[in-house]
Design an enzyme around this catalytic site. Sequence first.
Site, PDB file in Angstrom:
ATOM      1  CD  GLU A  38      -1.948   1.443   0.445  1.00 40.70           C
ATOM      2  OE1 GLU A  38      -2.562   2.840  -0.079  1.00 40.70           O
ATOM      3  OE2 GLU A  38      -3.287   1.121  -0.113  1.00 40.70           O
ATOM      4  N   GLY A  43      -6.428   0.931   4.516  1.00 39.06           N
ATOM      5  CA  GLY A  43      -8.321   0.916   4.860  1.00 39.06           C
ATOM      6  C   GLY A  43      -8.464   2.012   3.916  1.00 39.06           C
ATOM      7  CD  GLU A 202     -27.546  14.241 -11.254  1.00 39.05           C
ATOM      8  OE1 GLU A 202     -27.461  13.673 -12.772  1.00 39.05           O
ATOM      9  OE2 GLU A 202     -26.137  14.269 -10.725  1.00 39.05           O
ATOM     10  NE  ARG A 267     -13.116   7.221  -4.791  1.00 37.00           N
ATOM     11  CZ  ARG A 267     -12.614   8.388  -3.943  1.00 37.00           C
ATOM     12  NH1 ARG A 267     -12.329   9.570  -3.479  1.00 37.00           N
ATOM     13  NH2 ARG A 267     -11.038   7.776  -4.214  1.00 37.00           N
ATOM     14  CG  ASP A 306     -14.338   1.618  -4.924  1.00 41.97           C
ATOM     15  OD1 ASP A 306     -14.954   0.507  -5.192  1.00 41.97           O
ATOM     16  OD2 ASP A 306     -13.714   3.142  -4.857  1.00 41.97           O
ATOM     17  CB  ALA A 314     -16.482   0.519   2.129  1.00 40.54           C
ATOM     18  CG  HIS A 439     -45.149  -1.173  19.884  1.00 44.31           C
ATOM     19  ND1 HIS A 439     -45.472  -0.424  18.412  1.00 44.31           N
ATOM     20  CD2 HIS A 439     -44.943  -1.142  21.052  1.00 44.31           C
ATOM     21  CE1 HIS A 439     -45.964   0.270  19.381  1.00 44.31           C
ATOM     22  NE2 HIS A 439     -45.988   0.193  20.356  1.00 44.31           N
TER      23      HIS A 439
END
Length: 462
Positions: A38, A43, A202, A267, A306, A314, A439
């Site tokens: 890494e 993480g 958007e 991303r 990803d 994740a 409840h």
Amino acid sequence: MANDASTVFDLVILGGGSGGYAAALRGAQLGLDVALIEKGKVGGTCLHNGCIPTKALLHAGEIADQARESSDFGVKATFEGIDMEAVHKYKDGVISGLYKGLQGLIASRKVTYVEGEGKLSSPTSVDVNGQRYQGRHILLGTGSTPKSLPGLEIDGNRVISSDHALVLDRVPKSAIVLGGGVIGVEFASAWKSFGADVTIVEALPHLLALEDENSSKLLERAFRKRGITFALGSRFAGVEHTADGVKVSLENGKTFEAELLLVAVGRGPVSQGLGYEEAGVAMDRGYVLVDEYMRTNVETISAVGDLVPTLQLAHVGFAEGILVAERLAGLKTVPIDYDGVPRVTYCHPEVASVGITEAKAKELYGADKVVTLKQSLGGNGKSRILKTTGEIKLVQVKDGAVVGIHMVGDRMSEQVGEAQLIYNWEALPAEVAQLIHAHPTQNEALGEAHLALAGKPLHSHD
């Protein structure tokens, strides 16, 4: 390039994010000799630049809203403002604790952890820090990074990404959020709670366009009530700096001005210059292509998270990493049903879902074979106590299983666990209706919805 017996492993993992470290932990647990490489902190995006810090900011925003609204509950409190330095201290404390715990897990499982920028040097090796790490198998998990649009430069000052937003030293007076997906909606929600004026732009017809349309409309209604404005079906044209901020132009001629622009258009995979193409790995638009078992076209290479064109979540990375480790250890593995993965947007109100939308169900089964039911949270005792509104929508194949559960309301993320069991176990409404839900809880709204769908509504009209 140096190489010796100590650098030959069963599995070499490039990338220590959710998918990579899950594979490392599970692989080591199953007796594989694992190296985890890494370049930053183990993480990955989720822990350091994504899930955890954004949810900490959103919770701080929730506390701010509760302080403002305390008199609604008979509590005398005052809201004096946001101390961003203290907010970051809280956020970073959460991250630090989890990071230390994860480092301890990696060490306890005897995973060889290598800090440095690695590069795939062959189908069975990764080079890092002048050392070559040989692997009987290689797992690619190099993750993603914030994207932008062609010609739109992120300067980290007035035009920022989510990475910059997470460390912003102030609450902006106003902000334009480009993108109404999960990232954009969550930051818009947090900033509004902190006191900023927020506008979302958007290009698609709805916020959270991948959710069931009913959920999107409920969120839009709630955002209007909160004073969050948005321009839907509006394509970005350009941005220019003004004396005290930015001016954003849309293709329809409309313009908006604010202190800063957050670019939240998604991303993209981190794969360029890492040796993937040279090793013969099949790719598309930067993504590594895999089959249902996360195998690439190169026999010794898998990929997860990803970096591959699956859901950028994740918990999906965790599941994919575990699948690869178990497959390499010789266990029987089952492909992931991505429709069965719980999805949550942690804005206010929260949007949670599992399964397929009504539109998708009609496409798959035919409009005459799809039954839907909407259960308002208005009659739910705990939701009344919390002063939250919203709705649970069920999508069922006629006389068959529930294939979609879509929920909007505060704390709906805590209900998606049962929802995923209902979908993944292909439950019939009558089977869920038999279960007794405590409840008063919001969870019983999920039970009541299934009672109604089974033809025996309790606290709702026939």
